[in-house]
Structures are given as structure tokens and as C-alpha cells.
Design an enzyme around this catalytic site. Structure first.
Site, PDB file in Angstrom:
ATOM      1  N   ALA A  30      30.605 -47.864 -66.289  1.00  0.00           N
ATOM      2  CA  ALA A  30      30.423 -46.418 -66.462  1.00  0.00           C
ATOM      3  C   ALA A  30      30.322 -45.721 -65.115  1.00  0.00           C
ATOM      4  CB  ALA A  30      29.173 -46.144 -67.290  1.00  0.00           C
ATOM      5  N   HIS A  31      30.757 -44.506 -65.084  1.00  0.00           N
ATOM      6  CA  HIS A  31      30.742 -43.621 -63.925  1.00  0.00           C
ATOM      7  C   HIS A  31      31.805 -43.960 -62.898  1.00  0.00           C
ATOM      8  CE1 HIS A  31      27.297 -41.755 -65.673  1.00  0.00           C
ATOM      9  NE2 HIS A  31      26.654 -42.898 -65.684  1.00  0.00           N
TER      10      HIS A  31
END
Length: 75
Positions: A50-51
Site C-alpha cells: 500500500a501507498h
């Protein structure tokens, strides 16, 4: 400033409306956070990836398609 035209509310500078994926996920799944929306949709989501721009973009596209496909089932 909003104007009322043919039962639609439009911004005077924008003759259209737009909804981001978070808003659509809130409507479809009751979740506006990408990870939670994916979980609600049954889409695998990796917290460790994620990110990352590409990962988030791919998951956003995947969940957008899921929302559109679900929407078409109701029409």
C-alpha cells in the site's frame, strides 16, 4: 454557486459532476478507505504494498471496475 437545471445541481463553471473513487466506494461498500473498500469488495489488498503509487493506482482501478460492474447489475 450552484444552479438548478433539469433536476440536476450544477456548478456554474462546471456543466458536469464528478465523483472520486473514494466517494463511489462509500456509496457501494460503505467504506472510503481503499484498503477497507477492497476488503468489503472481496479484493485482495496488501498492506505492505500500500501507498506505492503503482499499487494504489492498480487497486483503485480494480475497485472502480467492481463498482461499475455492480452498478450495471442494478440497472
Amino acid at each position: 454557486m450552484l444552479c438548478h437545471i433539469q433536476n440536476q445541481y450544477l456548478h456554474k463553471h462546471h456543466p458536469f459532476s464528478s465523483f472520486d473513487t473514494a466517494t463511489l466506494c462509500g456509496l457501494a461498500y460503505g467504506q472510503t478507505v481503499l484498503a477497507r473498500a477492497c476488503k468489503s469488495a472481496g479484493i485482495a489488498f496488501s498492506a505492505s504494498e500500500a501507498h506505492s503509487a503503482i499499487y494504489d493506482c492498480e487497486k483503485t482501478a480494480e475497485i472502480f471496475c467492481d463498482v461499475v460492474n455492480r452498478w450495471q447489475q442494478f440497472s
